[in-house]
Scaffold this motif. Sequence first.
Motif, PDB file in Angstrom:
ATOM      1  N   LEU A  51      -1.215  -5.852 -11.145  1.00 26.60           N
ATOM      2  CA  LEU A  51       0.133  -5.637 -10.633  1.00 26.60           C
ATOM      3  C   LEU A  51       0.358  -6.468  -9.381  1.00 26.60           C
ATOM      4  O   LEU A  51      -0.560  -6.713  -8.608  1.00 26.60           O
ATOM      5  CB  LEU A  51       0.350  -4.166 -10.262  1.00 26.60           C
ATOM      6  CG  LEU A  51       0.267  -3.118 -11.359  1.00 26.60           C
ATOM      7  CD1 LEU A  51       0.711  -1.771 -10.804  1.00 26.60           C
ATOM      8  CD2 LEU A  51       1.113  -3.483 -12.552  1.00 26.60           C
ATOM      9  N   ARG A  52       1.625  -6.841  -9.184  1.00 25.28           N
ATOM     10  CA  ARG A  52       1.991  -7.609  -8.010  1.00 25.28           C
ATOM     11  C   ARG A  52       3.189  -6.938  -7.360  1.00 25.28           C
ATOM     12  O   ARG A  52       4.152  -6.593  -8.045  1.00 25.28           O
ATOM     13  CB  ARG A  52       2.344  -9.030  -8.451  1.00 25.28           C
ATOM     14  CG  ARG A  52       3.197  -9.817  -7.478  1.00 25.28           C
ATOM     15  CD  ARG A  52       2.428 -10.180  -6.215  1.00 25.28           C
ATOM     16  NE  ARG A  52       3.369 -10.658  -5.205  1.00 25.28           N
ATOM     17  CZ  ARG A  52       3.690 -11.929  -5.045  1.00 25.28           C
ATOM     18  NH1 ARG A  52       3.125 -12.848  -5.794  1.00 25.28           N
ATOM     19  NH2 ARG A  52       4.566 -12.273  -4.125  1.00 25.28           N
ATOM     20  N   TYR A  53       3.117  -6.759  -6.062  1.00 26.16           N
ATOM     21  CA  TYR A  53       4.238  -6.166  -5.334  1.00 26.16           C
ATOM     22  C   TYR A  53       5.263  -7.238  -5.006  1.00 26.16           C
ATOM     23  O   TYR A  53       4.919  -8.298  -4.475  1.00 26.16           O
ATOM     24  CB  TYR A  53       3.759  -5.496  -4.049  1.00 26.16           C
ATOM     25  CG  TYR A  53       4.886  -4.778  -3.340  1.00 26.16           C
ATOM     26  CD1 TYR A  53       5.319  -3.531  -3.784  1.00 26.16           C
ATOM     27  CD2 TYR A  53       5.533  -5.356  -2.260  1.00 26.16           C
ATOM     28  CE1 TYR A  53       6.383  -2.883  -3.169  1.00 26.16           C
ATOM     29  CE2 TYR A  53       6.595  -4.709  -1.630  1.00 26.16           C
ATOM     30  CZ  TYR A  53       7.010  -3.477  -2.092  1.00 26.16           C
ATOM     31  OH  TYR A  53       8.067  -2.841  -1.489  1.00 26.16           O
ATOM     32  N   VAL A  54       6.526  -6.992  -5.361  1.00 23.43           N
ATOM     33  CA  VAL A  54       7.609  -7.937  -5.029  1.00 23.43           C
ATOM     34  C   VAL A  54       8.805  -7.219  -4.407  1.00 23.43           C
ATOM     35  O   VAL A  54       9.798  -7.862  -4.042  1.00 23.43           O
ATOM     36  CB  VAL A  54       8.105  -8.724  -6.284  1.00 23.43           C
ATOM     37  CG1 VAL A  54       7.069  -9.722  -6.768  1.00 23.43           C
ATOM     38  CG2 VAL A  54       8.522  -7.778  -7.406  1.00 23.43           C
ATOM     39  N   GLY A  55       8.744  -5.892  -4.296  1.00 26.08           N
ATOM     40  CA  GLY A  55       9.904  -5.119  -3.821  1.00 26.08           C
ATOM     41  C   GLY A  55      10.693  -4.590  -5.014  1.00 26.08           C
ATOM     42  O   GLY A  55      10.688  -5.193  -6.083  1.00 26.08           O
ATOM     43  N   TYR A  78       8.650   1.304  -8.115  1.00 22.59           N
ATOM     44  CA  TYR A  78       7.916   1.300  -6.842  1.00 22.59           C
ATOM     45  C   TYR A  78       7.771  -0.112  -6.280  1.00 22.59           C
ATOM     46  O   TYR A  78       7.094  -0.322  -5.277  1.00 22.59           O
ATOM     47  CB  TYR A  78       6.545   1.973  -7.037  1.00 22.59           C
ATOM     48  CG  TYR A  78       6.724   3.364  -7.588  1.00 22.59           C
ATOM     49  CD1 TYR A  78       6.997   4.440  -6.744  1.00 22.59           C
ATOM     50  CD2 TYR A  78       6.724   3.583  -8.964  1.00 22.59           C
ATOM     51  CE1 TYR A  78       7.249   5.702  -7.250  1.00 22.59           C
ATOM     52  CE2 TYR A  78       6.974   4.846  -9.486  1.00 22.59           C
ATOM     53  CZ  TYR A  78       7.235   5.898  -8.622  1.00 22.59           C
ATOM     54  OH  TYR A  78       7.498   7.139  -9.125  1.00 22.59           O
ATOM     55  N   GLY A  79       8.358  -1.090  -6.974  1.00 19.02           N
ATOM     56  CA  GLY A  79       8.346  -2.453  -6.455  1.00 19.02           C
ATOM     57  C   GLY A  79       7.259  -3.352  -7.027  1.00 19.02           C
ATOM     58  O   GLY A  79       7.053  -4.463  -6.540  1.00 19.02           O
ATOM     59  N   PHE A  80       6.582  -2.871  -8.093  1.00 16.21           N
ATOM     60  CA  PHE A  80       5.511  -3.684  -8.690  1.00 16.21           C
ATOM     61  C   PHE A  80       5.958  -4.286 -10.031  1.00 16.21           C
ATOM     62  O   PHE A  80       6.779  -3.703 -10.741  1.00 16.21           O
ATOM     63  CB  PHE A  80       4.270  -2.831  -8.939  1.00 16.21           C
ATOM     64  CG  PHE A  80       3.546  -2.438  -7.688  1.00 16.21           C
ATOM     65  CD1 PHE A  80       2.611  -3.279  -7.105  1.00 16.21           C
ATOM     66  CD2 PHE A  80       3.806  -1.208  -7.074  1.00 16.21           C
ATOM     67  CE1 PHE A  80       1.938  -2.908  -5.940  1.00 16.21           C
ATOM     68  CE2 PHE A  80       3.146  -0.829  -5.914  1.00 16.21           C
ATOM     69  CZ  PHE A  80       2.198  -1.685  -5.345  1.00 16.21           C
ATOM     70  N   TYR A  95       0.834  -1.212   0.000  1.00 15.02           N
ATOM     71  CA  TYR A  95       0.000   0.000   0.000  1.00 15.02           C
ATOM     72  C   TYR A  95       0.869   1.262   0.000  1.00 15.02           C
ATOM     73  O   TYR A  95       0.622   2.206  -0.752  1.00 15.02           O
ATOM     74  CB  TYR A  95      -0.929  -0.026   1.216  1.00 15.02           C
ATOM     75  CG  TYR A  95      -1.901   1.123   1.284  1.00 15.02           C
ATOM     76  CD1 TYR A  95      -2.651   1.498   0.170  1.00 15.02           C
ATOM     77  CD2 TYR A  95      -2.095   1.826   2.476  1.00 15.02           C
ATOM     78  CE1 TYR A  95      -3.556   2.552   0.245  1.00 15.02           C
ATOM     79  CE2 TYR A  95      -3.003   2.875   2.559  1.00 15.02           C
ATOM     80  CZ  TYR A  95      -3.727   3.235   1.433  1.00 15.02           C
ATOM     81  OH  TYR A  95      -4.621   4.278   1.505  1.00 15.02           O
ATOM     82  N   LYS A  96       1.924   1.246   0.838  1.00 19.54           N
ATOM     83  CA  LYS A  96       2.843   2.400   0.881  1.00 19.54           C
ATOM     84  C   LYS A  96       3.450   2.637  -0.490  1.00 19.54           C
ATOM     85  O   LYS A  96       3.521   3.766  -0.978  1.00 19.54           O
ATOM     86  CB  LYS A  96       3.962   2.137   1.900  1.00 19.54           C
ATOM     87  CG  LYS A  96       3.572   2.498   3.303  1.00 19.54           C
ATOM     88  CD  LYS A  96       4.767   2.272   4.250  1.00 19.54           C
ATOM     89  CE  LYS A  96       4.259   2.101   5.671  1.00 19.54           C
ATOM     90  NZ  LYS A  96       5.112   1.224   6.480  1.00 19.54           N
ATOM     91  N   ALA A  97       3.885   1.545  -1.123  1.00 19.43           N
ATOM     92  CA  ALA A  97       4.498   1.656  -2.451  1.00 19.43           C
ATOM     93  C   ALA A  97       3.476   2.156  -3.471  1.00 19.43           C
ATOM     94  O   ALA A  97       3.788   2.981  -4.330  1.00 19.43           O
ATOM     95  CB  ALA A  97       5.045   0.300  -2.870  1.00 19.43           C
ATOM     96  N   PHE A  98       2.242   1.668  -3.342  1.00 10.86           N
ATOM     97  CA  PHE A  98       1.202   2.094  -4.281  1.00 10.86           C
ATOM     98  C   PHE A  98       0.962   3.598  -4.177  1.00 10.86           C
ATOM     99  O   PHE A  98       0.828   4.289  -5.184  1.00 10.86           O
ATOM    100  CB  PHE A  98      -0.107   1.331  -4.034  1.00 10.86           C
ATOM    101  CG  PHE A  98      -1.222   1.870  -4.888  1.00 10.86           C
ATOM    102  CD1 PHE A  98      -1.316   1.515  -6.230  1.00 10.86           C
ATOM    103  CD2 PHE A  98      -2.145   2.780  -4.382  1.00 10.86           C
ATOM    104  CE1 PHE A  98      -2.306   2.051  -7.047  1.00 10.86           C
ATOM    105  CE2 PHE A  98      -3.131   3.317  -5.185  1.00 10.86           C
ATOM    106  CZ  PHE A  98      -3.220   2.948  -6.515  1.00 10.86           C
ATOM    107  N   LYS A  99       0.901   4.102  -2.939  1.00 12.06           N
ATOM    108  CA  LYS A  99       0.630   5.535  -2.756  1.00 12.06           C
ATOM    109  C   LYS A  99       1.729   6.388  -3.403  1.00 12.06           C
ATOM    110  O   LYS A  99       1.444   7.410  -4.028  1.00 12.06           O
ATOM    111  CB  LYS A  99       0.484   5.867  -1.264  1.00 12.06           C
ATOM    112  CG  LYS A  99      -0.853   5.380  -0.707  1.00 12.06           C
ATOM    113  CD  LYS A  99      -1.114   5.897   0.695  1.00 12.06           C
ATOM    114  CE  LYS A  99      -0.309   5.142   1.712  1.00 12.06           C
ATOM    115  NZ  LYS A  99      -0.631   5.487   3.094  1.00 12.06           N
TER     116      LYS A  99
END
Length: 340
Positions: free
Chosen positions: A308-312, A285-287, A191-195
């Motif tokens: 999208l998938r967050y992986v760092g 952003y890690g996605f 969520y932080k990365a998404f923002k």
Amino acid sequence: MKRIIALILVLIMTFTFSVDVCFATAPDKPSRQKITSILPGNHKLSVMWNKVEGDNVKYLIRIATDENFTENVKDIIIKGSDNDYTKTKLVNGTKYYVKVRTFITRDTGKKIYGNWSPKKSVVVKSTAIYKNTSITGVPELRFRKKEDDGDLLVLVNKYYGLSSDYYPSDMVSVASKYSTYSGAKMKSVAYKAFKKMYNAAADKDLNFKICSAYRSYSQQRSLFNNYMYSRGASTAFILSAYPGRSEHHTGLAIDLLTGRNGWAMSNSFGNTKEGKWIKKHCAEYGFILRYPDGKTDITGYGYESWHLRYVGKDVAKEIMSNGLTLEEYLDKLPPGYKKS
Ligand SMILES: [Zn+2]
């Protein structure tokens, strides 16, 4: 040799010309239909067939309880733009036979029928069991993860699943300005990365919203069943995940929409300014784009420009800059998959 080449050229031109002629005039009789999938459900069955292009095209679906189509016959007419139908109010435990034909209606009102498809049958029952060992079905799981250990690279696909009581930790609610629905939840790190990504895009006058984030096992089950009954099995397996095998269950996956294409969940998203920007910058952003074009034999899903998938950041950059999938990065390719 030159003569032979000239002769081949003439043949090709003749063939091309005759093909054009075929398309230019309406066919006298629609070609024979084919049922592409038939699926049982509770008191219902779903059938899909080949779609036929053209004006005044319709389909006649015939359902009966005997293979000669004489008992309990039901005829249903479907408009040409559809190619699937769900018949409800059927009797569980009964075998139903189905066949389909295309017909066109001439300006004079005369109907011209194509040949019936080969018939298919199915036993309608209260619990549908889908057994299919191909990647487009529900193959045996190689691994089922029981709890969230914080691994940002948790692999969820048709072979790697999550148990029905897997609940991701560190979940937060998504603020309403970021999503198209209330109650959206995702893991806080994502969520932080998404923002950050959202704000960077907003600086470029781009706007997108989350239309789906975390989905529980039971939410995924209803979603998948809806696809099954509305679109048929073959389509459902490409478009939707079996419960316990959806990446949305991890809290690390999101689907995005933009108003620029009318908030449509389709690959037109990838062609919008937002979709292009996402593809270019999401890794910062890690996605990652989890279901890239042309990787269906690895991921098991069609191209999804919106998922999208967050992986760092580090892993995302490596995956996106090399055109990889998460399966390739982790070297966990589907059984039988051959690297080319
Ligand atoms: Zn998705």
